[in-house]
Scaffold this active site. Structure first.
Site, PDB file in Angstrom:
ATOM      1  N   TYR A  25       1.179  -0.996  -0.058  1.00 17.23           N
ATOM      2  CA  TYR A  25      -0.479   0.190   0.095  1.00 17.23           C
ATOM      3  C   TYR A  25       0.818   1.182  -0.094  1.00 17.23           C
ATOM      4  O   TYR A  25       0.785   2.233  -0.890  1.00 17.23           O
ATOM      5  CB  TYR A  25      -1.468   0.063   0.990  1.00 17.23           C
ATOM      6  CG  TYR A  25      -1.553   1.285   1.373  1.00 17.23           C
ATOM      7  CD1 TYR A  25      -1.915   1.320   0.378  1.00 17.23           C
ATOM      8  CD2 TYR A  25      -1.264   1.862   2.772  1.00 17.23           C
ATOM      9  CE1 TYR A  25      -3.136   2.615   0.571  1.00 17.23           C
ATOM     10  CE2 TYR A  25      -2.049   3.417   2.469  1.00 17.23           C
ATOM     11  CZ  TYR A  25      -3.075   4.095   1.602  1.00 17.23           C
ATOM     12  OH  TYR A  25      -3.644   4.408   2.143  1.00 17.23           O
ATOM     13  N   GLU A  47     -10.742   6.359   4.262  1.00 22.44           N
ATOM     14  CA  GLU A  47     -10.618   7.585   5.252  1.00 22.44           C
ATOM     15  C   GLU A  47     -10.961   8.097   6.690  1.00 22.44           C
ATOM     16  O   GLU A  47     -11.217   8.500   7.716  1.00 22.44           O
ATOM     17  CB  GLU A  47      -9.528   9.300   4.711  1.00 22.44           C
ATOM     18  CG  GLU A  47      -8.274   9.143   3.999  1.00 22.44           C
ATOM     19  CD  GLU A  47      -7.211   8.576   4.853  1.00 22.44           C
ATOM     20  OE1 GLU A  47      -7.144   8.287   5.452  1.00 22.44           O
ATOM     21  OE2 GLU A  47      -5.866   7.738   4.122  1.00 22.44           O
ATOM     22  N   TRP A  55      -5.160   2.600  10.649  1.00 18.92           N
ATOM     23  CA  TRP A  55      -5.581   2.977   9.435  1.00 18.92           C
ATOM     24  C   TRP A  55      -5.591   0.608   8.372  1.00 18.92           C
ATOM     25  O   TRP A  55      -5.576   0.777   8.091  1.00 18.92           O
ATOM     26  CB  TRP A  55      -3.929   3.387   8.436  1.00 18.92           C
ATOM     27  CG  TRP A  55      -4.882   3.245   6.760  1.00 18.92           C
ATOM     28  CD1 TRP A  55      -3.549   2.563   5.885  1.00 18.92           C
ATOM     29  CD2 TRP A  55      -5.632   3.723   6.050  1.00 18.92           C
ATOM     30  NE1 TRP A  55      -4.175   2.565   5.171  1.00 18.92           N
ATOM     31  CE2 TRP A  55      -5.116   3.161   4.974  1.00 18.92           C
ATOM     32  CE3 TRP A  55      -6.922   4.085   6.551  1.00 18.92           C
ATOM     33  CZ2 TRP A  55      -5.911   3.070   3.482  1.00 18.92           C
ATOM     34  CZ3 TRP A  55      -7.561   4.063   5.124  1.00 18.92           C
ATOM     35  CH2 TRP A  55      -7.157   3.470   4.306  1.00 18.92           C
TER      36      TRP A  55
END
Length: 200
Positions: A25, A47, A55
């Site tokens: 990522y 988000e 995350w």
């Protein structure tokens, strides 16, 4: 802010080294500029869901989010009804938060309005990016004046779960600012990608 050397001998931002998925990522997705409306809607949605969570939790459920939210086709998501909300609340592949689910449906409608007004979601969102704020690589920020302006404007237009911290994380994720740490092998790559990107 620090860097860590990973098993391939490259230095990367410290936050991405826990798993191979996280490294991928970091290298292939985070900070890559895009003008694709669907991708931008996906990133602002994820988000928003990340608020209050790590995350890594969101990243590990990203495929589930894509399945649950019609691959972030916001025209489809905008038409989700109570049955879709119930379906998503029972979907273990996503973060099951009613407020964030209904906010996503709301935001899909706001995305359609942005396209009607600006021609594309990308044109609207990238209008807030400060071309002079390239990221220092040494100072860790939670927001920025540009992110605060984005958040304020989006909230005024009825977007939900788009506070200044979420807006800034979105800007980091979409290459509106280069926050790869100084010494990370990807900082220069990201800088070149941003320099070569034509803003919508």
């Amino acid at each position: 802010m620090k860097i860590e050397q990973t098993s391939d001998g490259l230095n990367r931002c410290w936050w991405c080294t826990a798993t191979e998925q996280y490294i991928a990522y970091h290298d292939d997705d985070w900070g890559v500029p895009t003008a694709d409306d669907r991708t931008l809607f996906e990133k602002i949605t994820l988000e928003s869901f990340q608020s209050g969570l790590s995350w890594r939790t969101i990243l590990e459920k990203r495929d589930g989010f894509r399945r649950g939210f019609a691959n972030f086709d916001f025209a489809t998501v905008a038409a989700f009804d109570d049955a879709d909300i119930d379906r998503l609340l029972n979907d273990t592949g996503i973060v099951r938060h009613r407020g964030k689910i209904t906010a996503t449906i709301n935001n899909a409608n706001r995305a359609l309005e942005a396209i009607a007004t600006h021609g594309s979601l990308a044109t609207f969102l990238w209008s807030f990016a400060d071309p002079h704020d390239l990221g220092s690589g040494t100072v860790q920020r939670g927001t920025s004046p540009a992110a605060e302006a984005m958040s304020k404007a989006m909230k005024k237009l009825g977007w939900k779960f788009v506070g200044p911290t979420t807006a800034y994380a979105f800007m980091q994720a979409t290459g509106m600012v280069n926050d790869h740490v100084e010494g990370c092998h990807h900082r220069a790559i990201s800088a070149a990608a941003i320099a070569g990107f034509t803003r919508p």
